[in-house]
Scaffold this motif. Sequence first.
Motif, PDB file in Angstrom:
ATOM      1  N   ARG A   1       2.000   0.072  -4.805  1.00  0.00           N
ATOM      2  CA  ARG A   1       0.910   0.320  -5.746  1.00  0.00           C
ATOM      3  C   ARG A   1       1.430   0.258  -7.185  1.00  0.00           C
ATOM      4  N   ALA A   2       2.601   0.852  -7.388  1.00  0.00           N
ATOM      5  CA  ALA A   2       3.168   0.864  -8.738  1.00  0.00           C
ATOM      6  C   ALA A   2       3.473  -0.559  -9.197  1.00  0.00           C
TER       7      ALA A   2
ATOM      8  N   SER B   1       0.823  -1.213   0.000  1.00  0.00           N
ATOM      9  CA  SER B   1       0.000   0.000   0.000  1.00  0.00           C
ATOM     10  C   SER B   1       0.859   1.265   0.000  1.00  0.00           C
ATOM     11  N   THR B   2       2.175   1.092  -0.145  1.00  0.00           N
ATOM     12  CA  THR B   2       3.019   2.281  -0.357  1.00  0.00           C
ATOM     13  C   THR B   2       2.934   2.653  -1.833  1.00  0.00           C
ATOM     14  N   LYS B   3       3.528   3.784  -2.156  1.00  0.00           N
ATOM     15  CA  LYS B   3       3.533   4.228  -3.545  1.00  0.00           C
ATOM     16  C   LYS B   3       4.222   3.189  -4.433  1.00  0.00           C
ATOM     17  N   LEU B   4       5.356   2.675  -3.955  1.00  0.00           N
ATOM     18  CA  LEU B   4       6.094   1.672  -4.716  1.00  0.00           C
ATOM     19  C   LEU B   4       5.271   0.400  -4.890  1.00  0.00           C
TER      20      LEU B   4
ATOM     21  N   ARG C   1       1.854  -3.282  -8.208  1.00  0.00           N
ATOM     22  CA  ARG C   1       0.581  -3.918  -8.537  1.00  0.00           C
ATOM     23  C   ARG C   1       0.065  -3.453  -9.891  1.00  0.00           C
ATOM     24  N   ALA C   2       0.229  -2.162 -10.169  1.00  0.00           N
ATOM     25  CA  ALA C   2      -0.269  -1.626 -11.434  1.00  0.00           C
ATOM     26  C   ALA C   2       0.557  -2.128 -12.615  1.00  0.00           C
TER      27      ALA C   2
END
Lengths: 261, 319
Positions: free
Chosen positions: B166-167, B161-164, B169-170
């Motif tokens: 999320r990236a 759930s950090t920015k990294l 997962r995307a």
Amino acid sequence: MLKVESISKTFHPGTPDAKKALDNLSFSLEAGDFVTIIGSNGAGKSTLFGAISGDFLTDQGAVYLDGKDITFDLAHKRAKYIGRLFQDPMKGTAPGMSIEDNMALALGKGGWLSHLTKGEKQDFRDALSVLDMGLEQRMKQPVGLLSGGQRQALTLMMATMSNPKLLLLDEHTAALDPATASKVLQITKDVVGKRAITTLMITHNMKDALSIGNRTFMMESGKIVLDLDKEQKKTMTVADLLEQFKRQAGKELDNDRMLFS
Amino acid sequence: MSVAVILNLLQTALTLGLICSLTVLALFLSYSMLNVCDLSTDGCFTLGATTAAMVVLSGHPYLAIVAAMGAGAMSGFVTAFLQTKMGVDSLLSGIIVNTGLYSVNIAIMKGASIVNLNGTDTVFSGMRSILKESSLLRYSDLLVGLIFVALIIVFLATFLSTKLGRAIRATGNNPEMVKASSINPVFTTIVGLVVANSFTGLSGCLLSQMQKSANIDIGTGMLTIALASLLIGSTFMGKGSIAKRAVGMVVGSVIFRLVYMVALRFHMPAFMLKLVSSVIVVIAISTPYLKQRYPMLMRRLSHKKEITRRMEKEGEKNA
């Protein structure tokens, strides 16, 4: 603001499929300009967007954004300043992730290991409530559950959230049903107008092309064959535009989608 | 069979399930999130086991954990580097690394194909001496597995759930969108595979310490077993928050081991494990596909019947 200097791009050079998609094309935009772009199939409209946002390197010429030479910057680097929407509503969002996750990615703020703050989550909800689609109630739902129009509106919000210097809209309403399309278009006009984001919008709708924005480009064979300013747009009708195209391009405008709109 | 024996078997199955679930969590990151099928998993698991065994032999069971995770991370980096920077296809780069790791693993064990850890201190014997006086002593192995799995799940839930995160997962979901968010998908792929393979290394490390031996075949088939567990887990708990899905992976792994244990009790020979896991993977992946095809098959059948019926009618008329 944006300066495109004699860029050219040939796809598949040296083969029978060689196609000159951009031909020594130049133009420059002032901050806050909203340009609509029309042209036949294969005129090079989308290729122009690709060149500006760095999908490929151009064969010659240069692209400047805010005085900075971005000709050789990679796509993900340019994305910091350039927001982009595609015709396909599926392209701009990650379907398996929640609305909140998608917006967090688009926000792009904070360090690699940062989490979303409460304030940011509230900002997301506020931004979505403007759309009046009830999306602010569905923050934890995967984006894959949204309709095409909702996804496109969300993508628009995401693309403009980080205040881009330039917004590229590639027929972003073409895949939507007419009612949704006009709603998304209205949202586009509101958002772009309110924040005065410099915008290029490809459209197949001649009426929209004339009524929206302060400038219109007409493209043919990788060139801008007609560049209308605000005053010229006011007096121009769709019939005039078609006539102009015929004169400039030496042929009838043949965009299959235009015929139906 | 007495209750004590059953409890003992159950504990072994649970502990094995927990330890191997670390590999399942690695695949959860690489296969489910990044959408990369990392075929180097078998070799990486063995790498973790052999590295750990050698460090344990020199008397540092806890350092072995760090060493195994580091070795796994390095292997993951090579796999990721090959597919993002060297133009090697992602499946192929996994196979290449897997093959290369065979030699590396033998080299780590100084030319032997098996290392025995009998009589040396391990994480498990450490736990036993901590719990010597307590009533939990019987469950000490299980406890070790639980602690590591809990740590990794907490880490995963926070990390993703950090920015990294999320990236990452995307990247598996829509790489174009990652680029549009001014993040380089090459970077997220590398980080994702490095983290995932460090889990695989840890998994191998714990298994070799529990079995008190590491051998060159310890990781053979791990990828398929872990995939089977992953698919079982996601049928039960495939939706919801990351933490819930991660727990589902562990549940899947444990269920797999329990079913396997029961099958062994019914005299299935132990060597069938790998065939069973292969069949489970095939069933889990093909069922949705076949379900989708089924209506069309039925339509074709009824269409053919209709045609024959009509032709028969025509024939009758003509006669």
